[in-house]
Write a protein that holds these residues in place. Sequence first.
Motif, mmCIF file in Angstrom:
data_model
loop_
_atom_site.group_PDB
_atom_site.id
_atom_site.type_symbol
_atom_site.label_atom_id
_atom_site.label_comp_id
_atom_site.label_asym_id
_atom_site.label_seq_id
_atom_site.Cartn_x
_atom_site.Cartn_y
_atom_site.Cartn_z
ATOM 1 N N ASP A 1 0.969 -1.580 -0.192
ATOM 2 C CA ASP A 1 0.044 0.161 -0.082
ATOM 3 C C ASP A 1 0.832 1.300 0.376
ATOM 4 N N ASP A 2 1.782 1.366 0.688
ATOM 5 C CA ASP A 2 2.613 2.297 0.810
ATOM 6 C C ASP A 2 4.404 1.965 0.598
ATOM 7 N N PRO A 3 5.373 2.906 -0.968
ATOM 8 C CA PRO A 3 6.024 2.969 -1.400
ATOM 9 C C PRO A 3 7.233 2.707 -0.262
ATOM 10 N N GLY A 4 6.665 4.135 0.444
ATOM 11 C CA GLY A 4 7.717 4.389 1.218
ATOM 12 C C GLY A 4 7.903 2.699 2.579
ATOM 13 N N ARG A 5 6.910 1.790 2.240
ATOM 14 C CA ARG A 5 7.381 0.599 3.516
ATOM 15 C C ARG A 5 7.796 0.590 2.266
ATOM 16 N N SER A 6 8.725 0.249 1.003
ATOM 17 C CA SER A 6 8.985 -1.090 0.282
ATOM 18 C C SER A 6 9.858 -1.269 1.119
ATOM 19 N N ARG A 7 10.348 -3.178 0.204
ATOM 20 C CA ARG A 7 11.368 -3.744 0.714
ATOM 21 C C ARG A 7 12.347 -3.981 -0.621
ATOM 22 N N HIS A 8 13.237 -3.573 -0.618
ATOM 23 C CA HIS A 8 14.148 -4.627 -1.452
ATOM 24 C C HIS A 8 15.239 -5.797 -0.741
ATOM 25 N N VAL A 9 14.502 -6.014 -2.684
ATOM 26 C CA VAL A 9 14.550 -7.373 -2.670
ATOM 27 C C VAL A 9 15.936 -7.687 -3.662
ATOM 28 N N LEU A 10 16.901 -9.274 -3.348
ATOM 29 C CA LEU A 10 17.859 -9.565 -3.962
ATOM 30 C C LEU A 10 17.591 -11.083 -4.610
ATOM 31 N N THR A 11 18.639 -11.020 -5.692
ATOM 32 C CA THR A 11 19.053 -12.021 -6.243
ATOM 33 C C THR A 11 18.754 -12.859 -5.292
ATOM 34 N N GLY A 12 17.751 -14.411 -5.409
ATOM 35 C CA GLY A 12 17.831 -15.406 -4.149
ATOM 36 C C GLY A 12 16.481 -15.176 -3.496
ATOM 37 N N ASP A 13 16.160 -14.025 -3.271
ATOM 38 C CA ASP A 13 15.377 -13.499 -2.374
ATOM 39 C C ASP A 13 14.112 -14.084 -2.738
ATOM 40 N N VAL A 14 13.042 -14.686 -1.891
ATOM 41 C CA VAL A 14 11.517 -14.985 -2.194
ATOM 42 C C VAL A 14 10.136 -14.322 -1.276
ATOM 43 N N VAL A 15 9.511 -13.174 -2.353
ATOM 44 C CA VAL A 15 8.293 -11.906 -2.407
ATOM 45 C C VAL A 15 7.162 -13.063 -1.925
ATOM 46 N N LEU A 16 6.196 -12.948 -0.272
ATOM 47 C CA LEU A 16 5.166 -13.248 -0.300
ATOM 48 C C LEU A 16 3.820 -12.369 0.086
ATOM 49 N N VAL A 17 2.945 -12.889 -0.813
ATOM 50 C CA VAL A 17 2.479 -11.393 -1.347
ATOM 51 C C VAL A 17 1.021 -11.943 -0.428
#
Length: 316
Positions: A52-68
């Motif tokens: 909901d908020d770009p200010g709370r974005s997470r920096h993700v790198l190679t190998g990371d998994v994002v679960l939404v």
Amino acid sequence: MDVLTDLLQRSRARGAAFSHSTARGAWGIRFPTGGKLAIHGILGGEAFAWTDDPGRSRHVLTGDVVLVRGPVQQFMAHTPGADVVPFAYPRSAGPGRGARRMEFGAESGDPTTFFCGAYTFQGELCAGLLAGLPDLTVVRPCAGSSLRAALDMFAAEILRDAPGQQALLDSLLDVVLVQVLREQLATDVAAAPAWFRAMDDPSVGAALRAVHAAPARAWTVADLAGEAALSRATFARRFTALLGVAPLTYLADWRMALAREQLRDGDAGLAAVAHSLGYASEFSFAAAFKRHHGVAPGRWRTSAGTAAPSPRTGMR
């Protein structure tokens, strides 16, 4: 039968759609909001992910998994707050027989590559499965971990176009989901559902596994205490402290959750539902259901089951 296995199997999670994306330059994507759960695996490069908020974005790198955990707005881009395009409107896409190939952003530049798997869940038991997860979770598996190995297999298979690919991707995504849930729930135990925390207790965990392996058995507190290798009084106190409900209340709630699933999704008669859950007769089941929900099971089925699930195990 542990609770996580039972909930996953009964929630009937299936990978509905897969994609392999490449993004370059200035890019941003808005993903669809309708699904219950989405998994994004970063195969190369880096990105920022937020809901909901770009200010709370997470920096993700190679190998990371994002679960939404949805339904929620979800975004991924080269920088927080970038202009975004809908995921359904790629610059080019080839449907293929398995994963769709997607491209976003510029034609040149260092690429960020990632796969996406959109999960669909049927039934209300997924509420208990996903309880305790934040809207967006980032898991960073360590080198040599089983999750890292599963992701490597998924990344290799998603680029192939071979018979049986959809079935294999479904299975691999199931493996990734289980391992991500394990890692995230274990990382933030305080926010995890009560059943997950209780599974770590050797005694109460044994009783929970017994209930989920045989919910139709005529369990007593003494029986469950025997599974836990504790005295009846000690077991009842420990179970209630960890789960927030007494042992037989948990059993009744779980049976009612299973009853709602059968009534909503199947055409079995009340006698068959009653038998499958350990009730002596259709009438005893109907009486228990009405006490629990305030309405007879037949009427509940007709009204399509609008009762809200509880976050404990998808139970009311």
